[in-house]
Scaffold this motif. Structure first.
Motif, PDB file in Angstrom:
ATOM      1  N   LYS A  90       4.410  12.479 -16.470  1.00 20.92           N
ATOM      2  CA  LYS A  90       4.270  11.848 -17.772  1.00 20.92           C
ATOM      3  C   LYS A  90       3.747  12.952 -18.895  1.00 20.92           C
ATOM      4  CE  LYS A  90       4.489   6.958 -16.942  1.00 20.92           C
ATOM      5  NZ  LYS A  90       3.737   5.909 -16.752  1.00 20.92           N
ATOM      6  N   GLY A  91       2.851  13.559 -18.256  1.00 22.02           N
ATOM      7  CA  GLY A  91       2.053  14.814 -19.110  1.00 22.02           C
ATOM      8  C   GLY A  91       2.954  15.818 -19.441  1.00 22.02           C
ATOM      9  N   ALA A  92       4.069  16.049 -18.454  1.00 23.16           N
ATOM     10  CA  ALA A  92       4.908  16.851 -18.729  1.00 23.16           C
ATOM     11  C   ALA A  92       6.257  16.529 -19.551  1.00 23.16           C
ATOM     12  CB  ALA A  92       5.524  17.802 -17.266  1.00 23.16           C
ATOM     13  N   GLY A  93       6.320  15.247 -19.660  1.00 23.59           N
ATOM     14  CA  GLY A  93       7.211  14.753 -20.777  1.00 23.59           C
ATOM     15  C   GLY A  93       8.183  14.117 -20.058  1.00 23.59           C
ATOM     16  N   ALA A  94       8.283  13.795 -18.802  1.00 26.11           N
ATOM     17  CA  ALA A  94       9.117  13.079 -18.100  1.00 26.11           C
ATOM     18  C   ALA A  94       9.086  11.418 -18.170  1.00 26.11           C
ATOM     19  CB  ALA A  94       9.132  13.285 -16.481  1.00 26.11           C
ATOM     20  N   SER A  95       9.905  10.587 -17.874  1.00 23.97           N
ATOM     21  CA  SER A  95       9.935   9.344 -17.884  1.00 23.97           C
ATOM     22  C   SER A  95       9.966   9.083 -16.331  1.00 23.97           C
ATOM     23  CB  SER A  95      10.936   8.608 -18.368  1.00 23.97           C
ATOM     24  OG  SER A  95      12.077   9.120 -18.364  1.00 23.97           O
ATOM     25  N   VAL A  96       8.729   8.114 -15.828  1.00 21.97           N
ATOM     26  CA  VAL A  96       8.611   7.790 -14.434  1.00 21.97           C
ATOM     27  C   VAL A  96       8.240   6.340 -14.346  1.00 21.97           C
ATOM     28  CG1 VAL A  96       6.875   8.398 -12.550  1.00 21.97           C
ATOM     29  CG2 VAL A  96       7.392  10.054 -14.344  1.00 21.97           C
ATOM     30  N   GLU A  97       8.841   5.834 -13.182  1.00 23.24           N
ATOM     31  CA  GLU A  97       8.555   4.513 -12.465  1.00 23.24           C
ATOM     32  C   GLU A  97       7.739   4.476 -11.331  1.00 23.24           C
ATOM     33  OE1 GLU A  97      11.979   1.731 -11.710  1.00 23.24           O
ATOM     34  OE2 GLU A  97      12.551   2.323 -13.673  1.00 23.24           O
ATOM     35  N   VAL A  98       6.860   3.909 -10.999  1.00 22.23           N
ATOM     36  CA  VAL A  98       6.177   3.649  -9.780  1.00 22.23           C
ATOM     37  C   VAL A  98       6.691   2.098  -9.170  1.00 22.23           C
ATOM     38  CG1 VAL A  98       4.114   3.450  -8.739  1.00 22.23           C
ATOM     39  CG2 VAL A  98       4.214   5.071 -10.496  1.00 22.23           C
ATOM     40  N   ASP A 133       0.862  -1.161   0.083  1.00 16.55           N
ATOM     41  CA  ASP A 133       0.193  -0.015  -0.036  1.00 16.55           C
ATOM     42  C   ASP A 133       0.937   1.258  -0.004  1.00 16.55           C
ATOM     43  OD1 ASP A 133       0.983  -0.337   2.563  1.00 16.55           O
ATOM     44  OD2 ASP A 133      -1.072   0.065   3.660  1.00 16.55           O
ATOM     45  N   GLU A 134       2.213   1.163  -0.072  1.00 15.66           N
ATOM     46  CA  GLU A 134       2.915   2.319  -0.048  1.00 15.66           C
ATOM     47  C   GLU A 134       3.822   2.218  -1.378  1.00 15.66           C
ATOM     48  OE1 GLU A 134       5.195   2.243   3.390  1.00 15.66           O
ATOM     49  OE2 GLU A 134       3.709   3.366   4.513  1.00 15.66           O
ATOM     50  N   PHE A 135       4.014   3.338  -2.168  1.00 18.11           N
ATOM     51  CA  PHE A 135       4.800   3.144  -3.508  1.00 18.11           C
ATOM     52  C   PHE A 135       5.716   4.390  -3.711  1.00 18.11           C
ATOM     53  CE2 PHE A 135       0.632   0.965  -4.077  1.00 18.11           C
ATOM     54  CZ  PHE A 135       1.207  -0.149  -4.935  1.00 18.11           C
ATOM     55  N   ASP A 136       6.551   4.237  -4.309  1.00 14.21           N
ATOM     56  CA  ASP A 136       7.552   5.467  -4.279  1.00 14.21           C
ATOM     57  C   ASP A 136       7.445   5.647  -6.258  1.00 14.21           C
ATOM     58  OD1 ASP A 136       8.457   4.915  -1.926  1.00 14.21           O
ATOM     59  OD2 ASP A 136      10.313   3.880  -2.786  1.00 14.21           O
ATOM     60  N   VAL A 137       7.540   7.090  -6.173  1.00  8.26           N
ATOM     61  CA  VAL A 137       7.504   7.597  -7.629  1.00  8.26           C
ATOM     62  C   VAL A 137       8.783   8.114  -8.137  1.00  8.26           C
ATOM     63  CG1 VAL A 137       6.414   9.209  -9.287  1.00  8.26           C
ATOM     64  CG2 VAL A 137       5.039   8.547  -7.295  1.00  8.26           C
ATOM     65  N   ILE A 138       9.389   7.508  -8.989  1.00  8.69           N
ATOM     66  CA  ILE A 138      10.882   7.727  -9.260  1.00  8.69           C
ATOM     67  C   ILE A 138      10.935   8.275 -10.486  1.00  8.69           C
ATOM     68  CG2 ILE A 138      13.247   6.545  -9.564  1.00  8.69           C
ATOM     69  CD1 ILE A 138      12.253   4.502  -7.675  1.00  8.69           C
ATOM     70  N   LEU A 139      11.486   9.589 -10.640  1.00  6.65           N
ATOM     71  CA  LEU A 139      11.686  10.243 -11.911  1.00  6.65           C
ATOM     72  C   LEU A 139      12.818   9.500 -12.537  1.00  6.65           C
ATOM     73  CD1 LEU A 139      11.110  12.751 -13.965  1.00  6.65           C
ATOM     74  CD2 LEU A 139      12.879  14.051 -12.309  1.00  6.65           C
ATOM     75  N   THR A 140      12.869   9.188 -13.837  1.00  8.39           N
ATOM     76  CA  THR A 140      13.908   8.489 -14.374  1.00  8.39           C
ATOM     77  C   THR A 140      14.594   9.266 -15.565  1.00  8.39           C
ATOM     78  OG1 THR A 140      12.673   7.412 -15.950  1.00  8.39           O
ATOM     79  CG2 THR A 140      13.118   5.998 -13.985  1.00  8.39           C
ATOM     80  N   GLY A 141      13.757  10.298 -15.950  1.00  5.68           N
ATOM     81  CA  GLY A 141      14.399  11.173 -16.916  1.00  5.68           C
ATOM     82  C   GLY A 141      13.419  12.460 -17.103  1.00  5.68           C
ATOM     83  N   ASP A 190      17.349  17.352 -12.516  1.00  3.69           N
ATOM     84  CA  ASP A 190      18.772  17.301 -13.022  1.00  3.69           C
ATOM     85  C   ASP A 190      19.523  15.854 -12.661  1.00  3.69           C
ATOM     86  OD1 ASP A 190      18.712  19.330 -14.312  1.00  3.69           O
ATOM     87  OD2 ASP A 190      19.773  20.687 -13.102  1.00  3.69           O
ATOM     88  N   GLY A 191      19.216  15.525 -11.302  1.00  7.03           N
ATOM     89  CA  GLY A 191      19.757  14.222 -10.866  1.00  7.03           C
ATOM     90  C   GLY A 191      19.132  12.979 -11.272  1.00  7.03           C
ATOM     91  N   ALA A 192      18.091  12.912 -11.989  1.00  6.56           N
ATOM     92  CA  ALA A 192      17.283  11.759 -12.177  1.00  6.56           C
ATOM     93  C   ALA A 192      18.327  10.814 -12.643  1.00  6.56           C
ATOM     94  CB  ALA A 192      16.561  12.081 -13.255  1.00  6.56           C
ATOM     95  N   PRO A 193      18.114   9.309 -12.203  1.00  2.79           N
ATOM     96  CA  PRO A 193      16.773   8.955 -11.595  1.00  2.79           C
ATOM     97  C   PRO A 193      16.894   9.380 -10.067  1.00  2.79           C
ATOM     98  CG  PRO A 193      18.418   7.210 -12.001  1.00  2.79           C
ATOM     99  CD  PRO A 193      19.055   8.276 -12.674  1.00  2.79           C
ATOM    100  N   LYS A 194      15.908   9.650  -9.555  1.00  2.00           N
ATOM    101  CA  LYS A 194      15.478  10.024  -8.266  1.00  2.00           C
ATOM    102  C   LYS A 194      14.054  10.062  -8.021  1.00  2.00           C
ATOM    103  CE  LYS A 194      19.544  12.630  -6.984  1.00  2.00           C
ATOM    104  NZ  LYS A 194      20.180  13.376  -5.932  1.00  2.00           N
ATOM    105  N   PRO A 195      13.977   9.647  -6.541  1.00  2.00           N
ATOM    106  CA  PRO A 195      12.542   9.674  -6.111  1.00  2.00           C
ATOM    107  C   PRO A 195      12.106  10.842  -5.955  1.00  2.00           C
ATOM    108  CG  PRO A 195      13.916   8.906  -4.306  1.00  2.00           C
ATOM    109  CD  PRO A 195      14.686   9.061  -5.668  1.00  2.00           C
ATOM    110  N   VAL A 196      10.572  11.062  -6.368  1.00  4.53           N
ATOM    111  CA  VAL A 196       9.986  12.426  -6.189  1.00  4.53           C
ATOM    112  C   VAL A 196       9.140  12.204  -5.107  1.00  4.53           C
ATOM    113  CG1 VAL A 196       8.139  14.069  -7.134  1.00  4.53           C
ATOM    114  CG2 VAL A 196      10.259  12.792  -8.834  1.00  4.53           C
TER     115      VAL A 196
END
Length: 129
Positions: free
Chosen positions: A120-128, A61-69, A97-103
């Motif tokens: 993703k709508g702003a153009g980033a690549s993301v991992e959950v 029930d806990e997730f991390d949103v990670i910005l990959t690019g 700038d430091g991606a991949p990092k958790p948001v």
């Protein structure tokens, strides 16, 4: 009383919940005046790990949103990061700038999905995760 084989004991342990198994280990330690700290993980891994691991994955029930690019629209991504977090402009820029990092870390599933969609709508690549 008939003596149970090792396979029969393991079959009994497989049917127990983790709480019941924990209570059994405590009772075993008290009865025989031993510490089963080293043996407990073996019993859990051997007897109930399959079912317990599946339950743990389902109940996450806990997730991390990670910005990959950041993609090509870096400024838009920085704006979304600022909206999602309480970071200032410089901190948000450094994160992007430091991606991949958790948001976001340890957030509910729906909040993680919404944040991922926004990024993703702003153009980033993301991992959950």
């Amino acid at each position: 009383m008939a003596k149970l084989t090792q396979d029969e004991l393991l079959a009994q342990f497989e049917e127990m919940t983790l709480i019941e198994l924990s209570e059994f280990v405590k009772a075993f330690e008290d009865k025989f005046d031993v510490t089963a700290a080293a043996a407990a993980p073996v019993v859990v891994a051997g007897g109930a790990a399959g079912g317990a691991a599946a339950e743990a994955e389902e109940e996450k029930d806990e997730f991390d949103v990670i910005l990959t690019g950041a993609g090509e629209k870096k400024i838009q991504v920085i704006k979304v990061v600022r909206e999602l977090t309480s970071l200032g402009l410089k901190e948000a820029k450094d994160l992007v700038d430091g991606a991949p990092k958790p948001v976001l870390e340890k957030v509910a599933k729906d909040a993680a999905e919404k944040a991922a969609e926004s990024l993703k709508g702003a153009g980033a690549s993301v991992e959950v995760k």
